[in-house]
Design a protein around this motif. Structure first.
Motif, short mmCIF file in Angstrom:
data_model
loop_
_atom_site.label_atom_id
_atom_site.label_comp_id
_atom_site.label_asym_id
_atom_site.label_seq_id
_atom_site.Cartn_x
_atom_site.Cartn_y
_atom_site.Cartn_z
N TYR A 1 93.11 0.46 68.75
CA TYR A 1 94.20 -0.02 69.61
C TYR A 1 95.21 -0.81 68.78
CZ TYR A 1 96.14 -1.97 73.99
OH TYR A 1 96.95 -2.32 75.04
N ALA A 2 94.71 -1.67 67.90
CA ALA A 2 95.60 -2.45 67.04
C ALA A 2 96.43 -1.54 66.15
CB ALA A 2 94.79 -3.43 66.21
N ASP A 3 95.81 -0.53 65.56
CA ASP A 3 96.54 0.39 64.69
C ASP A 3 97.60 1.16 65.47
OD1 ASP A 3 94.99 -0.40 62.56
OD2 ASP A 3 93.62 1.32 62.66
N ALA A 4 97.24 1.63 66.66
CA ALA A 4 98.16 2.46 67.45
C ALA A 4 99.34 1.65 67.96
CB ALA A 4 97.41 3.10 68.61
N ASN A 5 99.17 0.35 68.12
CA ASN A 5 100.21 -0.47 68.74
C ASN A 5 100.82 -1.50 67.78
OD1 ASN A 5 100.13 0.34 71.75
ND2 ASN A 5 97.97 0.05 71.22
N ARG A 6 100.57 -1.33 66.48
CA ARG A 6 101.17 -2.18 65.44
C ARG A 6 100.84 -3.65 65.65
NH1 ARG A 6 106.27 -2.43 65.97
NH2 ARG A 6 106.49 -1.33 67.96
N ILE A 7 99.58 -3.92 65.95
CA ILE A 7 99.09 -5.29 66.12
C ILE A 7 98.29 -5.64 64.86
CG2 ILE A 7 97.67 -6.82 67.51
CD1 ILE A 7 98.20 -4.88 69.88
N PRO A 8 98.61 -6.72 64.18
CA PRO A 8 98.02 -6.97 62.85
C PRO A 8 96.55 -7.38 62.84
CG PRO A 8 99.50 -8.75 63.45
CD PRO A 8 99.69 -7.68 64.48
N HIS A 9 96.01 -7.80 63.99
CA HIS A 9 94.64 -8.31 63.97
C HIS A 9 93.88 -7.79 65.18
CE1 HIS A 9 91.51 -11.47 64.86
NE2 HIS A 9 91.28 -11.27 63.58
N ALA A 10 92.63 -7.38 64.95
CA ALA A 10 91.74 -6.93 66.02
C ALA A 10 90.41 -7.65 65.88
CB ALA A 10 91.53 -5.42 65.94
N THR A 11 89.78 -7.96 67.02
CA THR A 11 88.54 -8.72 66.99
C THR A 11 87.72 -8.45 68.25
OG1 THR A 11 87.62 -10.96 66.78
CG2 THR A 11 89.62 -10.72 68.07
N THR A 12 86.45 -8.78 68.16
CA THR A 12 85.60 -8.82 69.35
C THR A 12 85.31 -10.26 69.78
OG1 THR A 12 83.59 -8.77 68.01
CG2 THR A 12 84.47 -6.64 68.73
N SER A 13 85.88 -11.21 69.07
CA SER A 13 85.60 -12.63 69.31
C SER A 13 86.79 -13.29 70.00
CB SER A 13 85.33 -13.34 67.98
OG SER A 13 85.36 -14.75 68.14
N LEU A 14 86.55 -13.85 71.18
CA LEU A 14 87.61 -14.56 71.87
C LEU A 14 88.03 -15.80 71.08
CD1 LEU A 14 89.48 -14.97 74.26
CD2 LEU A 14 87.58 -16.03 75.50
N ASP A 15 87.09 -16.51 70.52
CA ASP A 15 87.43 -17.71 69.75
C ASP A 15 88.32 -17.36 68.56
OD1 ASP A 15 86.02 -19.37 71.45
OD2 ASP A 15 84.17 -19.25 70.26
N GLU A 16 88.03 -16.26 67.91
CA GLU A 16 88.83 -15.84 66.77
C GLU A 16 90.26 -15.52 67.19
OE1 GLU A 16 88.72 -12.27 63.43
OE2 GLU A 16 86.82 -13.03 64.26
N LEU A 17 90.40 -14.85 68.32
CA LEU A 17 91.74 -14.57 68.84
C LEU A 17 92.47 -15.86 69.19
CD1 LEU A 17 93.02 -11.84 71.16
CD2 LEU A 17 93.20 -14.19 71.98
#
Length: 342
Positions: A45-61
């Motif tokens: 999803y991040a790659d397709a939408n040009r978002i620089p960071h992807a995570t499974t951690s809410l705290d990290e986001l």
């Protein structure tokens, strides 16, 4: 707000991809992170939408952002919003806010206590059609409102036919997906609060188990206005609309219960018929712009957290009415409401 205002997406959702990412970027924000419970989905999803960071951690986001847009399934909203508020992040949350009124009220109170903005993403009150109707009513152009009618029966697109049709625990069904929007739009256009609802629901074969895929009902407002609603996931060829009829005239909105900036409003009085001028601003861009203005202290969100509690209260009452075959009072402050998925 400038491009230093950083957004995180809680949920790698279709609505974010189709509407919200562009709305955030077009209003000066930057989408810097996306979270999903599935790491592969988050990365893709991040790659397709040009978002620089992807995570499974809410705290990290949360460590990377100033505000979050929450578009996960409904049962997850409560915890995610509370955690975002505790981290000092502003929150724009999809409807319904939660699965109980007490949880939704707790979300409002938590954001208020943390000093962060909470908005509910009720996009329809940003439509130029509905704003024109509200202004016409406020100006007395139809006299005293007597009746309203919303027809919001559509066909749920195939790519969305998942949990909304099958999973009561996630808040499935047309009432939490569509009637909740009707409730908010009626409150906005009429500038009035609902007090009672009578509803009937239908399962016509698209949904499974106890999940409803169609509903009809009537809402009584504090002024005495009566409003009809007709909602469905199953009607592929229907048109949507919103009407308000008063002592001196009628407002007839066509093709206006939609995500797109389309539709018209006809004012009909003894003097004749007139098409009202409509602002065609993108609904989601206006929602994000109002939200970021609220963060800056310049306005309220288009729909506040309290507005989200009200719309959930109407939906909860409609579900209870359909279950019990009786009129149900609408109470947005009841402390111990049952889960609306029951």
């Amino acid at each position: 707000m400038n491009t230093t205002f950083r957004w995180g997406l809680i949920g790698a959702s279709t609505i974010a991809r189709e509407w919200m990412i562009d709305a955030i970027r077009s209003t000066g924000g930057d989408v810097v992170s996306v979270m999903s419970s599935d790491p592969d989905r988050a990365s893709a999803y991040a790659d397709a939408n040009r978002i620089p960071h992807a995570t499974t951690s809410l705290d990290e986001l949360l460590d990377r952002v100033d505000a979050v847009y929450v578009s996960t399934t409904n049962e997850l909203h409560h915890d995610q919003v509370l955690r975002s508020a505790r981290a000092g992040r502003h929150v724009l949350c999809e409807k319904p806010l939660a699965l109980t009124i007490s949880e939704a009220r707790g979300m409002v109170e938590a954001c208020r206590a943390a000093g962060v903005v909470l908005g509910t993403n009720h996009h329809l009150r940003n439509a130029g059609t509905h704003r024109a109707m509200r202004e016409a009513i406020g100006a007395g152009r139809i006299g005293r409102p007597l009746f309203a009618r919303v027809f919001h029966a559509v066909y749920l697109p195939t790519h969305l036919q998942g949990w909304r049709l099958t999973n009561p625990g996630a808040g499935a069904g047309v009432i939490l997906d569509i009637t909740v929007h009707d409730a908010d739009t009626l409150r906005f256009v009429l500038a009035d609060d609902p007090v009672e609802v009578t509803a009937m629901s239908q399962s016509a074969g698209l949904s499974q188990g106890e999940v409803e895929d169609g509903a009809m009902g009537a809402i009584r407002f504090s002024s005495g206005v009566l409003a009809q609603f007709h909602d469905a996931f199953t009607t592929a060829h229907a048109r949507t609309g919103f009407e308000v009829h008063g002592t001196d005239g009628s407002l007839i909105g066509t093709d206006c219960m939609t995500q797109r900036a389309v539709g018209d409003v006809l004012l009909r009085t003894a003097s004749g018929e007139e098409l009202l001028p409509i602002d065609r601003t993108n609904l989601y861009e206006r929602s994000v712009a109002r939200f970021t203005a609220a963060v800056a202290g310049d306005a309220d969100p288009a729909a506040t957290g309290d507005d989200g509690v009200w719309s959930l209260a109407v939906a909860a009452a409609a579900l209870e009415s359909a279950r019990t075959s009786r009129a149900v009072a609408i109470d947005p402050v009841q402390p111990n409401s049952p889960k609306v998925s029951q």
